[in-house]
Each structure stands twice: as structure tokens, then as C-alpha cells.
Design a protein around this motif. Structure first.
Motif, short mmCIF file in Angstrom:
data_model
loop_
_atom_site.label_atom_id
_atom_site.label_comp_id
_atom_site.label_asym_id
_atom_site.label_seq_id
_atom_site.Cartn_x
_atom_site.Cartn_y
_atom_site.Cartn_z
N UNK A 179 0.85 -1.20 0.00
CA UNK A 179 0.00 0.00 0.00
C UNK A 179 0.88 1.25 0.00
N UNK A 180 1.90 1.24 0.88
CA UNK A 180 2.75 2.43 1.03
C UNK A 180 3.55 2.74 -0.24
N UNK A 181 3.79 1.73 -1.06
CA UNK A 181 4.48 1.96 -2.33
C UNK A 181 3.66 2.86 -3.23
N UNK A 182 2.34 2.77 -3.09
CA UNK A 182 1.46 3.47 -4.03
C UNK A 182 0.71 4.65 -3.45
N UNK A 183 0.73 4.79 -2.14
CA UNK A 183 -0.05 5.88 -1.53
C UNK A 183 0.82 6.62 -0.52
N UNK A 184 0.73 7.92 -0.59
CA UNK A 184 1.58 8.71 0.30
C UNK A 184 0.81 9.26 1.51
N UNK A 185 0.02 8.42 2.14
CA UNK A 185 -0.70 8.84 3.35
C UNK A 185 -0.47 7.78 4.43
N UNK A 186 -0.63 8.17 5.71
CA UNK A 186 -0.39 7.18 6.77
C UNK A 186 -1.35 5.99 6.70
N UNK A 187 -0.88 4.87 7.23
CA UNK A 187 -1.68 3.64 7.30
C UNK A 187 -2.14 3.47 8.74
N UNK A 204 6.48 -3.53 12.79
CA UNK A 204 7.58 -2.74 13.33
C UNK A 204 8.66 -2.50 12.27
N UNK A 205 8.90 -3.51 11.46
CA UNK A 205 9.93 -3.35 10.42
C UNK A 205 9.47 -2.31 9.38
N UNK A 206 8.17 -2.19 9.17
CA UNK A 206 7.66 -1.16 8.24
C UNK A 206 7.98 0.23 8.81
N UNK A 207 7.76 0.37 10.12
CA UNK A 207 8.06 1.67 10.77
C UNK A 207 9.54 1.99 10.60
N UNK A 208 10.35 0.96 10.79
CA UNK A 208 11.80 1.14 10.67
C UNK A 208 12.19 1.62 9.28
N UNK A 209 11.41 1.25 8.30
CA UNK A 209 11.70 1.68 6.93
C UNK A 209 11.02 3.01 6.58
N UNK A 210 10.49 3.67 7.59
CA UNK A 210 9.97 5.02 7.37
C UNK A 210 8.52 5.07 6.94
N UNK A 211 7.83 3.93 6.95
CA UNK A 211 6.40 3.95 6.60
C UNK A 211 5.63 4.42 7.83
N UNK A 212 4.72 5.37 7.60
CA UNK A 212 3.99 5.90 8.76
C UNK A 212 2.78 5.01 9.07
N UNK A 213 2.86 4.30 10.18
CA UNK A 213 1.73 3.47 10.61
C UNK A 213 1.24 4.04 11.93
#
Ligand code: BGC
Length: 436
Positions: free
Chosen positions: A323-331, A358-367
Motif C-alpha cells: 500500500x505504502x508503495x502506491x499511496x503517500x498517506x499514513x496507514x 515494526x519493520x515497516x516503521x523502521x523503513x519510514x512507513x507511517x503506521x
């Protein structure tokens, strides 16, 4: 090993009004339950009586250490007849929200979780373009009352579920992540009877679950945009979004094209309306794997949940990444859950899901948070009361609640704002597959 989460992280569970409140007898689903030849295995009846017990229930969630609760407002309670709004019911939900705050729980509100008022079926339901305005009007009425107290709102739950249900017709081996029994779903007789119970006829009877063709999907999308506009206007600080049912879509060799099409049907086609939102609600239960011949059946011996889905908690993080690859809003994870009678499988499911998150957060994805489905063992639609999704079980005769180990674990995770793992167990679970 300890995985720490951001301090503002939302930890909680989710429910929907129809599945927990009881006696939502002005809703279209109620008519379906009581129709002749109904595919619903049980009557929802009093459900878990959350309508009367919300105070104790929210206190119980808080006592576990959870800081958030997702629930839905039942449209048919607020507007039992077209244009007639119930002050009593508005006050009820106002108090549910107040109870959340009294217990330091952040409310996440869904305006519609599958069910519509019966009167809507008299005017063509989700195939009448006016429904978008009628839905927005209902949202406006609610927001004028207590919109300022709603920090997060989902207009609709799983706007893509009807598309998934359509897939069900095409490929009968496939079970979408909501309790729909394939055989009875296709039998038309009970729908006629349900229409009559709503005071209408089959030609006008068109529930949210049927909105999978292009025309009705446009109405659903329009309803989302109109509701968002009206709610933002009344309370600009409320974060508005919708949720999607998103299994992780994988391809084996030769299945890439099909997998891409499925991902477009489930997700891509909704992107244009989601782009204007403040966040997206991701709801994940499993994965689907596609090959050149279609969906790949599960290999013999694969562990499945009580719903028949593959036990695959890693799908959560992979889906968030997709999802984060295609959308630039928080999950916001608005659902992640498992039906099982073996609570230790749930504990592991949650922990493995969270490790990936947690690993998504580590990669800068806003959850923004993690809301497990579900708070209680509740009414699983056509499957009735059999599948047990809850971190809280209950005796439906006495309505006595008991907290499962998974409830205590999720509460501890929330209190510590961290997940702990034993390294040996971790190695076993993730083998070479998972990296942090
Ligand atoms: C729905 C819930 C349902 C859950 C488990 C989700 O798709 O939002 O209403 O109970 O899945 O099947």
C-alpha cells in the motif's frame, strides 16, 4: 529482543455495531437474517449486548492497557426512517465516545460497517445515485452532534468487499475475508424474502454487499467523497479515511498478470478517492497466491484458520508495504485478526504481525496504530457465532466476559509500547523468511 513503537501509537481492538450491539432490527441485515431460506446460520439477537454493556466493556479494554477502540455507528439506529433522526441514539453514541475519553481510549469511528437502514432498500439501496447524498446527510447529522470528539473516522468499512464477493462467484473455491457462505450467497430466493421484509421488492433491493458493478461502485465512491467533505467541513481536525480488505497478493511464475489485476480490483481502482484522505485503514487476514491458472489452492498440510484462510501473519507487513508503495498517506491497521479456538495461535499471530509492522516503521512507513479484529467473540455474519475472533470470550447466556491470554498479551504490548521476542522462538518462526 524488544521492538519499541512510536509513543503516539494506537493500540486497540475493533468491532462493528451489528456484530456486537444486538437487536439492530431496522437494518437490512436483520431482514436478511429473518428471510425465508436465509444463509445466516444464527440470529444475531442480543449479540454480545454491547449496546447496553459498552461502559463495562470499554472499562475492560482500558484495564487491559489498550489505548484505542474502533467501533461503528449504526445508520439505521440514527435514521430509522428516512429523514427522521433519533436524538436518543445520537445521545447513545455520544456517550460511547465520552466513555472512551473517560478511560483514556482514543475512539476510531466507522460511519457504516456493511449495514444500511431497511428504508434505503425501498428506494434502490446502493444502486440509487441519491444514496451518496443520503449517506453524507447522515454523516452530517452525526458530526453536527459530536464530530469535534471524533479524531479518526472511517466513512465505510471495506468498500472493496463487494468486489471480492463478486470474485467469489467467478471462482467458487475462494472465500473472501468475511463470513459469506458461497452456496447460499448465490441462491436468489432468500433475497426476495429479505426485500419483502424491508417493505420492498427484489428489483429495488440492493445492499452494500451487492455494489460491485461499475455503476454502483461509483455511487459508493461518491458517498465516500461526499461524506468526507461534509465531515471535514464541520470538524476539519478529524482525520478521515476508509478501510479496504486487503489480503496480500502474491504471484508465482506465470501468475504476475493475474495478481496485478486482482490487486487493481481490490486496491488500485480505489486509489483516486483515497488520495484525498488523511489515512487509509488496512484490514488484513491472510494472503492469496496467483498462478497462470488462477488462485493457487493451499498445499496439503497448510495451517488454516477457522475461516479456512491460510495462517500467514506476515501478510500484514507485506500488505502495508504494498500500500505504502502506491499511496503517500499514513496507514492505520483497522483490522488484523484470526478466528481460532486455540488462543495460543492468536497470540503468535498478533506477535508475528506486529514484528513485521515494526519493520515497516523502521523503513519510514507511517503506521498510526494496530487495531486487532476483534474485541469479542462476536456475530460473524452468515457464519453466526461459531468463529471466534475475540481477545475477549463470553458466555452468551449470561453475557459474562472473560479475557483470553491474547487480550492480556495485547494489553501488555500496549502498556510497554513494545513487543518482546525470545530469540530461539523467533528463529523458529521466521527461519530465513523474515528479516529485520
Ligand atoms: C469485516 C468484519 C468481519 C471480519 C472477519 C472483516 O472483513 O470487516 O466485519 O467480521 O472481516 O471475517
Amino acid at each position: 529482543m524488544k521492538y519499541v513503537f512510536p509513543s503516539s501509537f494506537l493500540w486497540g481492538t475493533a468491532t462493528s455495531a451489528y456484530q456486537v450491539e444486538g437487536n439492530n432490527n431496522k437494518s437490512d441485515m436483520w431482514a436478511e437474517e429473518y428471510s425465508e431460506g436465509s444463509p445466516y446460520r444464527d440470529y444475531s439477537g442480543d449479540a454480545v449486548d454491547h449496546y447496553n454493556r459498552y461502559k463495562q466493556d470499554i472499562e475492560l479494554m482500558a484495564s487491559l492497557g489498550l489505548n484505542s477502540y474502533r467501533f461503528s455507528i449504526e445508520w439505521s439506529r440514527i435514521e430509522p426512517e428516512q429523514g427522521v433522526y433519533s436524538q436518543k441514539e445520537l445521545d447513545h453514541y455520544r456517550d460511547v465516545i465520552k466513555t472512551c475519553y473517560d478511560n483514556n481510549i482514543t475512539p476510531v469511528v466507522t460511519m457504516m460497517h456493511f449495514t444500511s437502514p431497511q428504508w434505503l432498500m425501498k428506494i434502490g439501496g446502493w444502486k440509487n445515485p441519491e444514496t451518496a447524498d443520503l449517506f453524507a446527510k447522515y454523516c452530517e447529522v452525526v458530526f453536527k452532534e459530536f464530530g469535534q470528539d471524533i479524531p479518526y473516522v472511517l466513512t465505510m468499512n471495506e468498500v472493496n468487499l463487494p468486489v471480492m464477493l463478486k470474485e467469489l462467484f467467478i471462482n467458487m473455491n475462494f472465500m473472501p475475508p468475511v463470513g459469506m457462505d458461497a452456496k447460499s450467497w448465490t441462491a436468489p430466493g432468500w433475497r426476495e424474502s429479505a426485500a419483502a421484509k424491508c417493505g420492498t421488492t427484489i428489483d429495488l433491493y440492493f445492499t452494500f454487499h451487492m455494489a460491485s458493478d461499475e455503476e454502483s461502485l461509483e455511487i459508493v465512491k461518491d458517498a465516500h467523497c461526499k461524506a468526507r467533505e461534509v465531515m471535514k467541513k464541520i470538524n476539519p481536525s478529524t482525520k478521515v479515511g476508509l478501510s479496504l480488505a486487503l489480503p496480500e497478493i502474491q504471484a508465482i511464475e506465470g501468475g504476475e498478470e493475474l495478481a496485478a489485476k486482482v490487486w487493481h480490483d481490490y486496491f488500485g481502482q480505489f486509489k483516486s478517492i483515497i488520495e484525498g484522505d488523511d489515512f487509509i485503514g488496512v484490514q488484513n487476514y491472510t494472503r492469496e497466491v496467483y498462478g497462470p491458472e488462477g488462485q493457487v489452492p493451499l498445499a496439503e498440510g497448510t495451517e488454516v484458520t477457522a475461516m479456512g484462510y491460510e495462517y500467514y501473519p506476515e501478510a500484514l507487513a507485506r500488505t502495508i508495504r504494498n500500500v505504502a508503495k502506491e499511496l503517500n498517506i499514513p496507514v492505520l491497521v483497522t483490522e488484523h485478526g484470526i478466528a481460532t479456538n486455540d488462543d495460543s495461535r492468536r497470540v503468535e499471530f498478533i506477535q508475528r504481525g506486529l514484528k513485521g509492522l515494526h519493520s515497516c516503521l523502521g523503513d519510514g512507513i507511517q503506521v498510526l496504530g494496530y487495531l486487532y479484529w476483534s474485541t469479542f467473540d462476536n456475530y460473524e455474519w452468515t457464519f453466526g457465532y461459531d468463529p471466534h475472533f475475540g481477545i475477549i470470550g463470553l458466555n452468551r447466556e449470561t453475557q459474562e466476559r472473560f479475557v483470553k491470554e491474547s487480550g492480556r498479551v495485547l494489553g501488555e504490548i500496549s502498556k510497554n509500547n513494545a513487543v518482546y521476542y525470545e530469540p530461539e522462538k523467533l528463529l523458529n518462526l521466521y527461519r530465513s523468511e523474515f528479516e529485520i
